[in-house]
Motif scaffolding. Structure first.
Motif, PDB file in Angstrom:
ATOM      1  N   VAL A 242      50.501  97.937  -5.831  1.00  0.00           N
ATOM      2  CA  VAL A 242      49.646  97.110  -4.970  1.00  0.00           C
ATOM      3  C   VAL A 242      48.849  97.977  -3.997  1.00  0.00           C
ATOM      4  O   VAL A 242      47.619  97.875  -3.909  1.00  0.00           O
ATOM      5  N   ASN A 243      49.538  98.848  -3.251  1.00  0.00           N
ATOM      6  CA  ASN A 243      48.834  99.673  -2.269  1.00  0.00           C
ATOM      7  C   ASN A 243      47.889 100.665  -2.932  1.00  0.00           C
ATOM      8  O   ASN A 243      46.800 100.956  -2.408  1.00  0.00           O
ATOM      9  N   TYR A 244      48.293 101.206  -4.080  1.00  0.00           N
ATOM     10  CA  TYR A 244      47.429 102.187  -4.739  1.00  0.00           C
ATOM     11  C   TYR A 244      46.118 101.536  -5.181  1.00  0.00           C
ATOM     12  O   TYR A 244      45.028 102.093  -4.982  1.00  0.00           O
ATOM     13  N   VAL A 245      46.229 100.339  -5.766  1.00  0.00           N
ATOM     14  CA  VAL A 245      45.018  99.657  -6.222  1.00  0.00           C
ATOM     15  C   VAL A 245      44.157  99.224  -5.042  1.00  0.00           C
ATOM     16  O   VAL A 245      42.935  99.467  -5.017  1.00  0.00           O
ATOM     17  N   ARG A 246      44.772  98.582  -4.037  1.00  0.00           N
ATOM     18  CA  ARG A 246      43.975  98.000  -2.952  1.00  0.00           C
ATOM     19  C   ARG A 246      43.439  99.057  -1.990  1.00  0.00           C
ATOM     20  O   ARG A 246      42.294  98.974  -1.546  1.00  0.00           O
ATOM     21  N   ASP A 247      44.251 100.067  -1.660  1.00  0.00           N
ATOM     22  CA  ASP A 247      43.861 101.023  -0.622  1.00  0.00           C
ATOM     23  C   ASP A 247      43.199 102.289  -1.159  1.00  0.00           C
ATOM     24  O   ASP A 247      42.348 102.864  -0.495  1.00  0.00           O
ATOM     25  N   THR A 248      43.623 102.740  -2.352  1.00  0.00           N
ATOM     26  CA  THR A 248      43.071 103.982  -2.898  1.00  0.00           C
ATOM     27  C   THR A 248      41.936 103.717  -3.882  1.00  0.00           C
ATOM     28  O   THR A 248      40.881 104.360  -3.818  1.00  0.00           O
ATOM     29  N   LEU A 249      42.139 102.768  -4.781  1.00  0.00           N
ATOM     30  CA  LEU A 249      41.117 102.474  -5.777  1.00  0.00           C
ATOM     31  C   LEU A 249      40.134 101.406  -5.314  1.00  0.00           C
ATOM     32  O   LEU A 249      39.092 101.205  -5.947  1.00  0.00           O
ATOM     33  N   GLY A 250      40.453 100.716  -4.221  1.00  0.00           N
ATOM     34  CA  GLY A 250      39.552  99.692  -3.722  1.00  0.00           C
ATOM     35  C   GLY A 250      39.473  98.465  -4.601  1.00  0.00           C
ATOM     36  O   GLY A 250      38.457  97.766  -4.621  1.00  0.00           O
ATOM     37  N   GLY A 251      40.550  98.145  -5.315  1.00  0.00           N
ATOM     38  CA  GLY A 251      40.541  97.015  -6.233  1.00  0.00           C
ATOM     39  C   GLY A 251      41.019  95.729  -5.596  1.00  0.00           C
ATOM     40  O   GLY A 251      41.363  95.668  -4.414  1.00  0.00           O
ATOM     41  N   ALA A 307      43.691 113.968  -6.703  1.00  0.00           N
ATOM     42  CA  ALA A 307      42.329 114.105  -7.224  1.00  0.00           C
ATOM     43  C   ALA A 307      41.324 113.452  -6.281  1.00  0.00           C
ATOM     44  O   ALA A 307      41.673 112.578  -5.471  1.00  0.00           O
ATOM     45  N   GLY A 308      40.085 113.845  -6.415  1.00  0.00           N
ATOM     46  CA  GLY A 308      39.022 113.274  -5.609  1.00  0.00           C
ATOM     47  C   GLY A 308      38.620 111.897  -6.106  1.00  0.00           C
ATOM     48  O   GLY A 308      39.129 111.384  -7.109  1.00  0.00           O
ATOM     49  N   ALA A 309      37.667 111.281  -5.371  1.00  0.00           N
ATOM     50  CA  ALA A 309      37.221 109.936  -5.703  1.00  0.00           C
ATOM     51  C   ALA A 309      36.415 109.941  -6.997  1.00  0.00           C
ATOM     52  O   ALA A 309      35.877 110.957  -7.425  1.00  0.00           O
ATOM     53  N   GLY A 310      36.353 108.766  -7.619  1.00  0.00           N
ATOM     54  CA  GLY A 310      35.573 108.621  -8.846  1.00  0.00           C
ATOM     55  C   GLY A 310      36.062 107.437  -9.650  1.00  0.00           C
ATOM     56  O   GLY A 310      37.250 107.113  -9.641  1.00  0.00           O
ATOM     57  N   ASP A 311      35.138 106.792 -10.342  1.00  0.00           N
ATOM     58  CA  ASP A 311      35.516 105.633 -11.152  1.00  0.00           C
ATOM     59  C   ASP A 311      36.465 106.011 -12.285  1.00  0.00           C
ATOM     60  O   ASP A 311      37.192 105.153 -12.803  1.00  0.00           O
ATOM     61  N   TRP A 312      36.463 107.293 -12.672  1.00  0.00           N
ATOM     62  CA  TRP A 312      37.349 107.740 -13.750  1.00  0.00           C
ATOM     63  C   TRP A 312      38.817 107.526 -13.402  1.00  0.00           C
ATOM     64  O   TRP A 312      39.673 107.466 -14.302  1.00  0.00           O
ATOM     65  N   ARG A 313      39.143 107.392 -12.122  1.00  0.00           N
ATOM     66  CA  ARG A 313      40.542 107.220 -11.729  1.00  0.00           C
ATOM     67  C   ARG A 313      41.135 105.926 -12.270  1.00  0.00           C
ATOM     68  O   ARG A 313      42.344 105.844 -12.513  1.00  0.00           O
TER      69      ARG A 313
END
Length: 459
Positions: A242-251, A307-313
């Motif tokens: 939950v936190n990874y998607v919402r806070d890191t990936l912005g999902g 890793a850095g930001a990017g849609d590939w994540r």
């Protein structure tokens, strides 16, 4: 089990109803797990991992302590009313979860909910041999129960993912309550006989027999390590998604469900492919490969966290979550087979109950790490810690589970230490010993596993 074996088993109408009741309750619990993570994020935001880690730690603590006690007393309980009451309690609790607005309320309701769930499973297991007195049917029922638990792990996130594309996560709690209501109705429609016989032995003996078999059987000591590997990787999925998607990936909540569905899809693919492979290779190489896959998946997650930001994540995360699901299936799917192989029929319920508690003990270790450490130090350090736990479990499994692990062992019995009637097919080798060959399990006549020297002497 083969399709024909399933068909034969499900011809028992009362067993079919009871099994369906268990499956319905399992899927309800699975939906609650997904919804609970989203509820924790709604109430706690960035601290959701710590909240969810605490809630799931409470769940595991209850499972470890309540389930063995209920299992020891299951033969004395009014079983049908008890199961119906447990489903009613669970349904009422999950209907209340969407309306809470304080974190402490999550902890209280989860403690009550999981106490009821921890009591349901051993009570259900105690009923099965009375409904299915035939030994072959009972053995198949144990397999079916293990398969149902595995399939819930696979399919609940996928079902939740589909639902969350259309509805708010709050409605998942309603779906859960419906599952418990269906389970209660099916239990009411089932003819559940009284216990065929009273449980033998003292309370202490009944509660510890499964643990003694675990401690004395090399392959089961290896399974303890594999339980830790599954818990370390699985806690990352259950607590941190939950936190990874919402806070890191912005999902969004749909993104959370998508990653969880990828994990379930990986598990499903492997679980469907395993039966034929297990027939060729046996359980050990498959389960150790699964453990290596989970360690690899955690390593990839650590790399992703740096890793850095990017849609590939998103693509990378989907691949990693799927990989962890695949590794989980490679360990969980053969577990029932391993347990059946390691005990006499009379001891199998106790052994399955011991696995239930010991596997949850591993989660009790990993859940607080995934929740509390993430809140304090972030994903990277947390996942490094989890890969350390997984690596330790992998090492234990490799060391404790011998590479050569035949089902039948040739061993010696000293004269006078066993009922001669049990040695009718044994060979007298000298004045003091018999040589005996049969599937070896820990029981009254075989309280310890033979050492390599003792096996060599019997050869």
């Amino acid at each position: 089990m083969s399709t024909s074996q399933f068909t034969s088993l499900f011809q028992h109408r009362d067993y079919l109803r009871l099994f369906t009741a268990q499956v319905s309750a399992l899927f309800g619990t699975g939906l609650t797990t997904v919804a609970l993570g989203l509820l924790a994020y709604e109430l706690a935001g960035a601290a959701a991992g710590a909240v969810l880690g605490t809630a799931l730690t409470i769940k595991m603590l209850v499972y470890v302590t309540v389930a063995p006690v209920v299992a020891a007393f299951a033969h004395r309980l009014p079983r049908r009313p008890f199961l119906v009451a447990l489903n009613a309690v669970r349904g009422a609790i999950v209907l209340g979860l969407p309306f809470i607005d304080q974190i402490w309320q999550i902890y209280l309701l989860i403690a009550i909910l999981q106490t009821a769930s921890a009591a349901f499973t051993p009570t259900y297991q105690a009923i099965i041999p009375d409904i299915l007195p035939d030994e072959r049917d009972y053995t198949r029922a144990l397999s079916a129960a293990q398969l149902a638990a595995t399939m819930e792990t696979l399919l609940s996130p996928m079902l939740a993912a589909a639902a969350l594309t259309l509805i708010s996560f709050h409605w998942l709690f309603v779906g859960t309550a419906i599952g418990f209501a269906v389970s209660a109705a099916l239990v009411l429609a089932t003819r559940i006989p009284g216990p065929a016989t009273g449980a033998a032995g003292s309370f202490r003996e009944r509660i510890t027999v499964g643990l003694r078999i675990f401690a004395a059987t090399p392959r089961l000591r290896g399974l303890l390590g594999l339980n830790l590997v599954v818990a370390a990787a699985g806690s990352m999925i259950m607590v941190n998604t939950v936190n990874y998607v919402r806070d890191t990936l912005g999902g969004t909540q749909s993104g959370v469900a998508m990653l969880l569905a990828a994990n379930g899809f990986g598990t499903l693919l492997v679980a469907m492919a395993l039966p034929r492979l297990l027939d060729r290779t046996g359980a050990r190489p498959v389960m150790l490969t699964g453990a290596a896959t989970l360690v690899l998946g955690l390593g990839a997650a650590i790399a992703l966290s740096t890793a850095g930001a990017g849609d590939w994540r998103w693509s990378a995360a989907l691949t990693i979550w799927l990989l962890i699901g695949a590794g989980t299936a490679a360990i969980l799917t053969p577990t029932g087979q391993l347990l059946r192989r390691s005990a006499r029929p009379a001891d199998r319920p106790a052994l399955f109950a011991a696995q239930f508690s010991l596997s949850h003990l591993a989660w009790l270790i990993s859940y607080p790490v995934a929740g509390w450490l993430t809140a304090a130090a972030g994903f990277t350090l947390t996942w490094i810690t989890l890969i350390g736990l997984a690596g330790a479990g992998f090492a234990v499994a490799q060391r404790m589970w011998p590479r050569r692990d035949p089902e039948q062992l040739t061993h010696l019995h000293a004269v006078g230490t066993i009922d001669p009637a049990r040695l009718r097919d044994a060979e007298r080798v000298d004045a003091t010993h018999y040589r005996h060959t049969h599937p070896y399990v820990i029981d009254v006549d075989h309280p310890r596993w033979p050492t390599a020297r003792q096996l060599a002497a019997a050869a």
